[in-house]
Design a protein around this motif. Structure first.
Motif, short mmCIF file in Angstrom:
data_model
loop_
_atom_site.label_atom_id
_atom_site.label_comp_id
_atom_site.label_asym_id
_atom_site.label_seq_id
_atom_site.Cartn_x
_atom_site.Cartn_y
_atom_site.Cartn_z
N LEU A 115 21.40 22.11 -10.87
CA LEU A 115 21.66 20.56 -10.36
C LEU A 115 22.09 19.70 -11.47
CD1 LEU A 115 22.29 19.04 -8.04
CD2 LEU A 115 19.76 18.49 -7.68
N LEU A 116 21.14 19.93 -12.55
CA LEU A 116 21.65 19.26 -13.86
C LEU A 116 22.98 19.66 -14.18
CD1 LEU A 116 18.01 18.97 -15.64
CD2 LEU A 116 19.40 17.04 -14.82
N LYS A 117 23.25 20.98 -14.55
CA LYS A 117 24.12 21.36 -15.07
C LYS A 117 25.64 20.83 -14.12
CE LYS A 117 25.28 25.79 -14.35
NZ LYS A 117 24.94 27.17 -14.40
N ASN A 118 25.48 21.09 -12.95
CA ASN A 118 26.48 20.49 -11.96
C ASN A 118 26.57 19.20 -11.84
OD1 ASN A 118 26.39 23.30 -11.32
ND2 ASN A 118 26.22 23.17 -9.26
N THR A 119 25.50 18.31 -12.10
CA THR A 119 25.89 16.77 -12.27
C THR A 119 26.36 16.46 -13.51
OG1 THR A 119 23.62 16.34 -10.86
CG2 THR A 119 24.40 14.60 -12.27
N GLY A 120 26.19 17.15 -14.52
CA GLY A 120 26.91 16.73 -15.82
C GLY A 120 28.55 16.94 -15.75
N ALA A 121 28.59 18.30 -14.98
CA ALA A 121 29.95 18.84 -14.83
C ALA A 121 30.80 17.99 -14.02
CB ALA A 121 30.01 20.31 -14.74
N GLY A 122 30.33 17.05 -13.19
CA GLY A 122 31.08 16.18 -12.20
C GLY A 122 31.24 17.15 -11.07
N GLN A 123 30.24 17.86 -10.76
CA GLN A 123 30.30 18.67 -9.49
C GLN A 123 29.63 17.82 -8.31
OE1 GLN A 123 32.34 21.32 -9.04
NE2 GLN A 123 32.91 20.75 -11.34
#
Length: 516
Positions: A115-123
């Motif tokens: 979720l952190l990764k997707n948040t950072g990637a703008g997902q």
């Protein structure tokens, strides 16, 4: 451009009501100076307050440190954690959770990192099958840890005829991370750290929507003086840097063999004592096959490498810990989450992708509570909040799952005499019960996936059958009725071919295991 500031100045960048995400694992990458100054600020001035504090892994290797720095009423409004203080049930923050003085959620650790990764990637967030039909599922508990926690942070969605858990993207106003060094461009490197713990994804999650990143490091260095593969966070993501101002002796130091700089001989100076824990470990070892990729959970299974060294089968196996290392000897330096002589060290995000893709052959995990149907509760029971940690991701696609623990807990005393197990005193708490407080592993789902489940204790070995637990083995010296069946508050199936556990397990000499 980043600024180097003091810990006290860094705290002034955090405002009332901010959503703060902190990365670390026990004392690994623990930004201790910043957390200490945060507590001091709150105690002296009452602010910042009403924070939402997020952490994929529990922080703090000693009482009063890590997450416990926030254990004051009014300091934190909401906690969102992947794991909690399982080792010391009297940790202050756990008390606030039990007393309904703070909202608290438990997300599966791998889902948290993703979720952190997707948040950072703008997902838009995270869709995952991990945690369905467990405590993470809103139809069960939705990760809520107490009565005051009301809001749903996860939903069930259907896509292409399949159910998924959906988490909205996170709000991260402040990311607090730790590294070894900062160079002149603000790049953060990890040359003295054994794991990376998702610090890049966390920093990016903050910056994506205008948040700030505060990094604690040990030193400032000249650009280019560290190998570029050890630079984990680019300077453009870093706003403020705090040079560790506290006693350097409080900062964990790791052997070069843990950092991957050298390969150290693995020498067993002393064999593991033959007790109830070793009985469990030896029985687990009999389930291993040559070439297995083996995940180890916290607790009794973490000591399996010692038995592997003793039995000279270490080189036939590849151990893995969700915090990064693959290969080598996990826990050999006394720290869970790192390994001596690792073959590689991945970021936690990558490790969990490896697990959920089904690349593990077997996992060996602890068990808190087990019910008659084979369901397991590891996240919250009695006066303990452990959290799911990486449990949900680890068991998601793994074909063979071994749950390990003593038959009872809280004062169990046993002895081994002439190859027989003697129960001297039962523990206060039964671990196998007709009902349990929650579900971390859903046995019905595992059965549908054709996963093999085993439950190994010092006196009995169970498997997951069509209806629930099936007793397959018992220890020499154990009376099945007196020491097993009469100690359960439910009826359990006894296999027609039930047998004694391998007698070698209960002898002091090496077992002579040969993996095939």
């Amino acid at each position: 451009m980043f600024q180097i500031i003091s810990g006290k100045e860094a705290i002034k960048k955090i405002n009332k009501g901010d959503h703060v995400c902190i990365i670390g694992n026990l004392n690994l990458l623990e930004p201790e100076t910043i957390l200490y100054e945060l507590e001091q600020s709150f105690l002296e001035s009452g602010g910042p307050s009403d924070l939402t504090v997020m952490f994929p892994v529990f922080l703090g290797s000693m009482e009063g440190r890590g997450v416990d720095y926030f254990a004051h009423e009014g300091f934190v409004k909401r906690l969102i954690g992947g794991s909690f203080a399982s080792m010391l049930p009297n940790r202050k923050m756990n008390e606030l959770i039990f007393e309904n003085k703070v909202e608290a959620y438990n997300l599966p650790m791998g889902s948290f990192y993703s979720l952190l990764k997707n948040t950072g990637a703008g997902q838009p967030g995270l869709f995952t099958g991990v945690g369905l039909h467990t405590q993470a599922d809103p139809r069960y508990n939705g990760g809520r840890l107490n009565e005051v926690t009301k809001e749903e942070i996860v939903e069930v969605k259907e896509l292409d005829g399949q159910e998924w858990l959906y988490y909205k993207r996170l709000k991260v106003d402040v990311a607090i991370i730790r590294g070894t060094s900062v160079d002149e461009k603000g790049n953060i490197s990890l040359e003295d750290e054994p794991t990376s713990q998702g610090i890049f994804a966390t920093a990016l999650a903050a910056k994506n929507k205008g948040g700030i990143v505060i990094a604690q490091v040990r030193r400032k260095i000249i650009s280019g003086s560290v190998h570029p593969r050890l630079v984990m966070v680019p300077g453009r993501l870093v706003d403020y840097v705090v040079i560790d101002e506290r006693d350097e002796a409080q900062v964990s130091k790791h052997p070069k063999s843990v950092l991957g700089d050298v390969r150290q001989p693995i020498e067993l100076k002393q064999t593991v004592p033959l007790d109830q824990r070793k009985v469990i470990l030896r029985r687990i070892a009999l389930e291993l096959k040559k070439g297995d990729l083996v995940n180890l959970g916290f607790g009794i299974p973490a000591n399996l490498p010692a038995v592997a060294v003793e039995e000279d089968i270490l080189n036939d196996l590849v151990f893995s810990i969700e915090h990064g290392p693959i290969g080598g000897v996990p826990g050999w330096s006394g720290v869970f989450g790192v390994a001596m002589n690792p073959d590689m060290v991945l970021d936690s995000n990558s490790v969990f992708d490896l697990y959920t893709a089904g690349m593990l052959n077997i996992t060996c995990l602890g068990m808190g509570e087990v019910d008659q149907y084979g369901n397991v509760n590891n996240h919250k029971f009695k006066n303990i909040i452990a959290g799911t940690g990486g449990f949900n991701e680890i068991v998601y696609s793994t074909p063979k799952i071994v749950l390990a623990g003593t038959f009872t807990a809280g004062g169990l005393k046993t002895s081994i005499v002439d190859g027989k197990l003697i129960i001297e005193k039962e523990g206060k708490h039964k671990k196998l019960n007709s009902t349990i407080e929650g579900i971390t592993l859903n046995a019905s789902v595992a059965r549908q996936k054709h996963q093999q489940l085993m439950y190994i204790t010092e006196r009995a070995v169970f498997i997951l059958g069509e209806k629930g637990l099936v007793l397959k083995e018992f220890a020499p010296g154990i009376d099945i009725k007196r020491d097993i069946l009469d100690e359960l508050d439910f009826e359990v199936e006894v296999a027609g071919d039930v047998k004694e556990m391998d007698s070698r397990i209960f002898r002091p000499e090496r077992m002579g295991i040969q993996l095939v």
